[in-house]
Structures are given as structure tokens and as C-alpha cells.
Design an enzyme around this catalytic site. Structure first.
Site, PDB file in Angstrom:
ATOM      1  N   TYR A   1       0.824  -1.212   0.000  1.00  0.00           N
ATOM      2  CA  TYR A   1       0.000   0.000   0.000  1.00  0.00           C
ATOM      3  C   TYR A   1       0.861   1.266   0.000  1.00  0.00           C
ATOM      4  O   TYR A   1       0.842   2.057   0.932  1.00  0.00           O
ATOM      5  CB  TYR A   1      -0.908   0.020   1.224  1.00  0.00           C
ATOM      6  CG  TYR A   1      -2.107  -0.894   1.158  1.00  0.00           C
ATOM      7  CD1 TYR A   1      -2.476  -1.555  -0.005  1.00  0.00           C
ATOM      8  CD2 TYR A   1      -2.894  -1.098   2.290  1.00  0.00           C
ATOM      9  CE1 TYR A   1      -3.573  -2.398  -0.044  1.00  0.00           C
ATOM     10  CE2 TYR A   1      -4.005  -1.936   2.268  1.00  0.00           C
ATOM     11  CZ  TYR A   1      -4.330  -2.578   1.098  1.00  0.00           C
ATOM     12  OH  TYR A   1      -5.429  -3.394   1.081  1.00  0.00           O
ATOM     13  N   GLY A   2       1.603   1.440  -1.064  1.00  0.00           N
ATOM     14  CA  GLY A   2       2.414   2.636  -1.193  1.00  0.00           C
ATOM     15  C   GLY A   2       2.585   2.991  -2.656  1.00  0.00           C
ATOM     16  O   GLY A   2       2.347   2.172  -3.552  1.00  0.00           O
TER      17      GLY A   2
END
Length: 342
Positions: free
Chosen positions: A66-67
Site C-alpha cells: 500500500y504505497g
């Protein structure tokens, strides 16, 4: 009135784990070109924890990827939170999605990659927060479900985490997974505009197995709150711009759902977001809505939906809105759609 909770079994200390009926998704705190400042993220997480009764944990969900450009910034943000507030570690139940090839959004359920993923997550989280539950983000169709869950069962002992989850799987896959090792939670998209036949089957299969359903995007990615009126309201770097349901023509059509739900919420004296969360929660005692939030005020608004009780008449009215206004547009683009209901 006591807030509803859900049991997730027992922890490493042998005590029952009870989480609040409303969880908190952490994805959009970091999955953007410019991550939100730590102070704002931390306030949003703390607000949710502090709103709960003693002994009740907040279910929080992060992701290994999640980046921006699939970087591990989400895990690093979570580590910084628990480094700063170690006293909150025991007041949260942390689920992390992984099991993808980190250089691309493709599932890899091979033993080597699952061990790499779990090890990386544990390493990134640091010493103050235990990985409570690991879930492959998608089902790898090249690896039999029994084999993948068997690998994870072995890894719980080898690497030291306690619970296994599944994500975006169909009901039969959940049943197969549970035949190998108890699946503590299954994460699927559930909202008034994402309630498919397979959604219903997974919820029922989970109920029979004693598996919690983590219902992500209960607000339809924010659309059902009524705050997104057109494609132009989305930031330039927002991933929703690429999703079929957020294309201008589809948004105009789907706004009828928002209008219908908003009218019901207004009469009840709650926000459209609270109505949607309460509706998802009403689908089962084991269903935990997982709205995302990076604002403490929004977290509290979402958590308060756990106290909302819908009458039979209100539920029927919501169902009528959904029946009359069929959603237009797929949940994801063609490539991502292929990985749903694995």
C-alpha cells in the site's frame, strides 16, 4: 446500550479476541503519490481506538504494497505509529494483506513468496506490534487453495503469527481453505453498490465456518457518501479515476443510488456514510465493515455507525433503492477484475 463486537478466536495469551463491529482501513493513508502526514494518520487511528470500551480491540487493516509504486510505506507508517504509541498495540488487531509479487500487482501463492511476504511484513512492523493476521491479497489460481493455506499454516508456527485470512475469494474457496486451517477472516468488498450473488454466498459460508467477514469499501470508495459529485472531484493522482464506476457517464447514473440513500439517512438523522456502514453491518453478526479514514473526525463518524440500528422498514427501503437503481460499471478494470472471486 453495549456496542456490538465480534469474536476472532483467541490470541497468543489464550484470551478471547473481541473486536469492535466497525474496523478501520489504512490503505489510502499511504497509497498515493504524497502520503498523508503521520500526525494526521496517527490521530485518525487513535480516535478509533479511544472510542472503544475496555477490552475491545479495533480491527485495522494494512497492506505490504500500500504505497506509491507498490512501496512498503504503509507498513513503515504502521511501525512508526506503534513505536510512538506502544500502549496501543494490545488495543488493536492488525491484519495485513500481502502475497503479491512486489514489482507488480499479481498474486503469487508459492511457498517461497508467501514466506518472503510474511517475513517482510513482520520485519517492517518492528518490535512493538505483532502481525495478528496475514491474508494473501488475492487468490493465486496457479496454486491450489489447499496448498497455499497449508503453507500459511506451517508459517504460523515458523514465523510466529496467529491467524490466517483470505481475500476476494469465492465461497467454495473459503470452504476449501477452512478444511485445511481455520480462516479467521475473509475480506471482500461489500456495500450498497457491491452486493453480488457471490457476496451473499461468501457471507453465508463464513457464517457457517465461524469466519468473520471484513467488508472493505462499505462506502463504495467514498462515492456513496455523496461528497463526490463528478469525475473532476477526484484528485489527479487518485486511483479511482481509472475505475469504471467512476467514469463520468456511470457516475451520473449511479448518483440515483446516492440520492436515494441520502434521503433515508436524512430522515433518520444520520449521515449517508453511517447509513451505508450500518446496512453492511446488518448483513450478519460476523460482518465487520472496514471504512477507510485519515481524519479523526471521520473515524469517529464511522465508528458511531456501530450504534445505528436499522428498522425493518428502513432496510426494505434501502433494498428498494438498490433494486430500482442497478449500479452501472464494473468494480475494477479488466485486468484487476480477473483476480476477483478467486
Amino acid at each position: 446500550m453495549t456496542r456490538p463486537t465480534v469474536s476472532l478466536g483467541v490470541g497468543p495469551d489464550g484470551k478471547e479476541i473481541r473486536v469492535d463491529k466497525i474496523g478501520l482501513g489504512l490503505m489510502l493513508m499511504t497509497w498515493r503519490t504524497t502520503p498523508i502526514p503521520d500526525e494526521q494518520c496517527f490521530a485518525a487511528i487513535k480516535a478509533g481506538i479511544d472510542a472503544l470500551d475496555d477490552g475491545v480491540k479495533l480491527f485495522i487493516n494494512g497492506g505490504e504494497f500500500y504505497g506509491y509504486n507498490l512501496a512498503t510505506t504503509n507498513l513503515e507508517m504502521i511501525q512508526r505509529f506503534f513505536d510512538k504509541y506502544p500502549e496501543y498495540a494490545d488495543r488493536t488487531f492488525l491484519s495485513v494483506k500481502g502475497g503479491l509479487k512486489l514489482d507488480q500487482l499479481q498474486p503469487d501463492g508459492s511457498p517461497a513468496n508467501l514466506e518472503r511476504s510474511v517475513s517482510n511484513i513482520i520485519d517492517k512492523l518492528g518490535k512493538n506490534k505483532r502481525l495478528d493476521l496475514f491474508q494473501p491479497a488475492r487468490v493465486d489460481t496457479k496454486v491450489p487453495v489447499k496448498e497455499a493455506i497449508g503453507t500459511l499454516s506451517d508459517l504460523t508456527k515458523k514465523l510466529g503469527f496467529d491467524h490466517i485470512g483470505m481475500s476476494e475469494c469465492k465461497a467454495s474457496s473459503l470452504e476449501t481453505g477452512n478444511s485445511v486451517h481455520h480462516i479467521t477472516a475473509v475480506e471482500i468488498e461489500v456495500s450498497p453498490w457491491s452486493y453480488e450473488d457471490e457476496t451473499k454466498r461468501v457471507i453465508e459460508a463464513a457464517r457457517k465456518a465461524g469466519t468473520a467477514v471484513i467488508a472493505y469499501s462499505p462506502l463504495g470508495g467514498g462515492f456513496l457518501t455523496g461528497q463526490i459529485k463528478s469525475h473532476a472531484d477526484l484528485p489527479e493522482d487518485d486511483f479511482r479515476r481509472r475505475l469504471p464506476r467512476y467514469q463520468e457517464e456511470n457516475m451520473k447514473h449511479n448518483m440515483a443510488i446516492v440520492d436515494g440513500l441520502s434521503a433515508i439517512a436524512k430522515r433518520k438523522g444520520i449521515t449517508p456514510a453511517q447509513l451505508c456502514i450500518a446496512w453492511v453491518s446488518s448483513l450478519g453478526d460476523h460482518v465487520i465493515p472496514l471504512p477507510g479514514s485519515s481524519l479523526d473526525t471521520r473515524t469517529l463518524e464511522n465508528i458511531a455507525a456501530g450504534d445505528v440500528v436499522l428498522t425493518k422498514e428502513e432496510q426494505e427501503e434501502i433494498e428498494k433503492v438498490l433494486e430500482v437503481n442497478a449500479v452501472k460499471g464494473a468494480r475494477y478494470g479488466t485486468a484487476a477484475q480477473a483476480y476477483l472471486w478467486g
